[in-house]
Enzyme design. Structure first.
Site, short mmCIF file in Angstrom:
data_model
loop_
_atom_site.label_atom_id
_atom_site.label_comp_id
_atom_site.label_asym_id
_atom_site.label_seq_id
_atom_site.Cartn_x
_atom_site.Cartn_y
_atom_site.Cartn_z
N ILE A 187 0.80 -0.91 0.03
CA ILE A 187 -0.05 0.01 0.13
C ILE A 187 0.88 1.22 0.02
CG2 ILE A 187 -1.87 1.17 1.08
CD1 ILE A 187 -2.26 -1.65 0.22
N PRO A 188 1.14 1.90 -1.02
CA PRO A 188 2.35 2.87 -1.29
C PRO A 188 2.27 4.28 -0.77
CG PRO A 188 0.91 2.62 -3.32
CD PRO A 188 0.22 1.50 -2.28
N CYS A 189 2.17 4.35 0.52
CA CYS A 189 2.09 5.55 1.21
C CYS A 189 3.36 6.42 0.80
CB CYS A 189 1.90 5.52 2.76
SG CYS A 189 3.14 4.49 3.40
N HIS A 190 4.55 5.83 0.39
CA HIS A 190 5.74 6.33 0.10
C HIS A 190 5.49 7.56 -1.01
CE1 HIS A 190 5.72 2.69 -1.88
NE2 HIS A 190 6.60 3.46 -3.23
#
Length: 281
Positions: A246-249
């Protein structure tokens, strides 16, 4: 995990980031390799295997200014990303997603009655702690900057009433697929997300950001129908329990600043550089 070597490559990358910060992006291959006690040829092999591009090319993705370039050249509105949908061709879009927005009562139980398996694994971004239920991965945390003890305390404290069982072999097939290891026998990763209704909306929005692209906290707030909730969105992004998948970056400030990252900004920079290099290789 003995059959994965990405952690070694990330440690090299982490040291390179520090050196480039100190010496600038014009440091030569000879200078970088000498500073790390490696031959230029070995240094080149490690970089190319990890990043997919040469060390010289990769330096451009590690510079602090790259965040603003990303926001200018690779910004995506979530309306556009939504047209791709979760059935798109990207690996992250092919996940078997299982979302559960818990009721306030169930959420208050803090994991009571839930069995969560855990284990430590090597990853492309250093040592990682992975947790999961029988339905799929529910947590990934990176320990390179925060340390193993703090990472474990962080993920476990989210569900203090759950029954935690150390069982890396149970999680291993999903982890191999998540990190795209050569030993993986499939490329599908079941993800079991547990969170409040707002958190689920924000995490779903993050899933619509394609690899190699970025968006802003304000754009996420707008996409979930609450444009004034930028601060709440930032909090939900920071509480994302399944890093990388889950690409919060990929969420940044409108100013072009990186913003925060729960597992340390050096890890966020490496994640963005890794994806940018592979997208443009």
């Amino acid at each position: 995990m003995n059959d994965m070597t990405q952690g070694y490559h990330y440690n090299v990358m982490r040291r390179a980031i520090e050196l480039i910060d100190q010496g600038g992006e014009n440091m030569s291959l000879d200078d970088l390799s000498k500073a790390m006690g490696m031959s230029p040829a070995h240094f080149q092999r490690v970089f190319t295997r990890w990043a997919g591009v040469s060390p010289k090319r990769f330096q451009q993705y590690l510079t602090l200014g790259h965040a603003k370039v990303l926001l200018h050249d690779h910004f995506t509105t979530l309306d556009t990303a939504n047209s791709v949908g979760l059935s798109g061709s990207g690996r992250l879009h092919d996940l078997f997603l299982r979302w559960e927005a818990m009721s306030p009562g169930d959420y208050a139980k803090r994991g009571a009655g839930l069995t969560i398996y855990w284990g430590w694994f090597d990853s492309p971004f250093g040592l990682s702690l992975v947790t999961g239920t029988e339905k799929g991965i529910c947590g990934i945390g990176f320990a390179a900057e925060t340390g193993a003890e703090e990472t474990m305390e962080d993920l476990f404290s989210r569900w203090p009433n759950a029954n935690f069982v150390e069982d890396p072999m149970f999680l291993r097939p999903w982890v191999l697929a998540a990190y795209q290891a050569e030993q993986a026998d499939h490329d599908k990763v079941p993800v079991y997300m547990i969170g409040s209704a707002l958190q689920i909306k924000v995490w779903e929005a993050l899933m619509r950001i394609p690899s190699g692209e970025v968006t802003t906290y304000a754009e996420i707030a707008r996409s979930i129908g609450n444009p004034r909730a930028v601060r709440a969105v930032g909090t939900a992004v920071g509480r994302n329990p399944v890093s990388w998948l889950i690409p919060c970056h990929r969420a940044m400030r409108k100013s072009g600043g990186l913003g925060g990252y729960h597992w340390g900004l050096p890890v966020k920079r490496a994640l963005l550089a890794y994806e940018s290099a592979r997208a443009e290789a």
